[in-house]
Enzyme design. Sequence first.
Site, mmCIF file in Angstrom:
data_model
loop_
_atom_site.group_PDB
_atom_site.id
_atom_site.type_symbol
_atom_site.label_atom_id
_atom_site.label_comp_id
_atom_site.label_asym_id
_atom_site.label_seq_id
_atom_site.Cartn_x
_atom_site.Cartn_y
_atom_site.Cartn_z
ATOM 1 N N ASP A 103 2.552 -3.063 8.657
ATOM 2 C CA ASP A 103 3.252 -3.586 7.444
ATOM 3 C C ASP A 103 3.714 -5.122 7.918
ATOM 4 O O ASP A 103 4.150 -5.393 8.913
ATOM 5 C CB ASP A 103 4.474 -3.031 7.246
ATOM 6 C CG ASP A 103 5.398 -3.471 6.226
ATOM 7 O OD1 ASP A 103 5.436 -4.504 5.781
ATOM 8 O OD2 ASP A 103 5.945 -2.517 5.329
ATOM 9 N N LYS A 141 8.665 -11.286 4.389
ATOM 10 C CA LYS A 141 9.806 -12.150 3.990
ATOM 11 C C LYS A 141 10.371 -12.513 5.541
ATOM 12 O O LYS A 141 10.523 -11.630 6.343
ATOM 13 C CB LYS A 141 10.965 -11.308 3.329
ATOM 14 C CG LYS A 141 10.742 -11.242 1.915
ATOM 15 C CD LYS A 141 11.682 -10.375 1.140
ATOM 16 C CE LYS A 141 11.381 -10.213 -0.182
ATOM 17 N NZ LYS A 141 12.402 -9.486 -1.079
ATOM 18 N N ASP A 167 -4.712 -8.305 7.430
ATOM 19 C CA ASP A 167 -5.150 -9.200 6.203
ATOM 20 C C ASP A 167 -4.224 -10.313 5.899
ATOM 21 O O ASP A 167 -4.268 -10.940 4.709
ATOM 22 C CB ASP A 167 -5.782 -8.535 5.139
ATOM 23 C CG ASP A 167 -4.721 -7.674 4.395
ATOM 24 O OD1 ASP A 167 -3.540 -7.499 4.956
ATOM 25 O OD2 ASP A 167 -4.859 -7.105 3.239
#
Length: 285
Positions: free
Chosen positions: A181, A185, A217
């Site tokens: 993950d 932010k 990515d």
Amino acid sequence: MSESLNFAPEDHQVAVGGPGGRPSGVSIRHSRAKGEPRFPDGPRADPAGSHFERRIRSFQPRRSRVTAGQADALQRLWPQWGLDIDGQRTVDLAELFGNTRPVVLEIGFGMGEATAQMAAHDPGTNILAVDVHTPGQGNLLNLADRNGLTNVRVGNGDAIILLREMLRPDSLDGLRVYFPDPWPKKRHHKRRLIQPEFLTLAATRLKPGALVHCATDWEPYAEQMLEVLAAHPDFENTQTDGGYAPRPDFRPLTRFEGQGLDKGHVVNDLLFRRAQHRDQPSAGD
């Protein structure tokens, strides 16, 4: 070998009434009493419970829908191939796998297709694959069972607790973190897994020369990974130019990755090695 193997996600689902009463393939749902475990013989919902301090987690547990095939695999295979990460014992990896072959820890495996392919192509390496996604756990167990892969074990829970509380020093021959993950932010960057503190912990469990392989990515995360790994004294970049590595043949190209590449996403691989222990002489000295 690959011709006889089936790495497609299992699709055994129970048909129930869809809109207008029409059957539709959907995931099963079990009615159970309050407090009854979802899978009595499967992974526990929160294996570590309240035994350890609350901290910022780098993952979000996802208890989404489970198909009939995944549920069956969890019930049948978890007692033999599953590991609840409770932090209450030290894991004997040779006992867990039934042999003394090298062990690679994979943190976050999604639905497990890439993990199963790597296990099939390298049967001499054991893979301890850790995730908190119940359907993915069931799918990987199902893939391992269907394809006769005895070198896969599935861990359920927090990989930090596994590393810190349950694995012995110098017990791992590799670490894989594929597409974690990215927490895009800025205020969530502290949740990213690849941080100096995590690398310091991982280094204590990795043998000298063990390969750390990350892939993402999300370019800003790739830049952070490269910066943090390059600055850490316990790791050395395998690339002489100090940059990213070409995708190695042993990391399969997943459907998710292929879709991203079709959209113009850039995937970066990082290959670092655990440096020789600083209090030990290097080979040849």
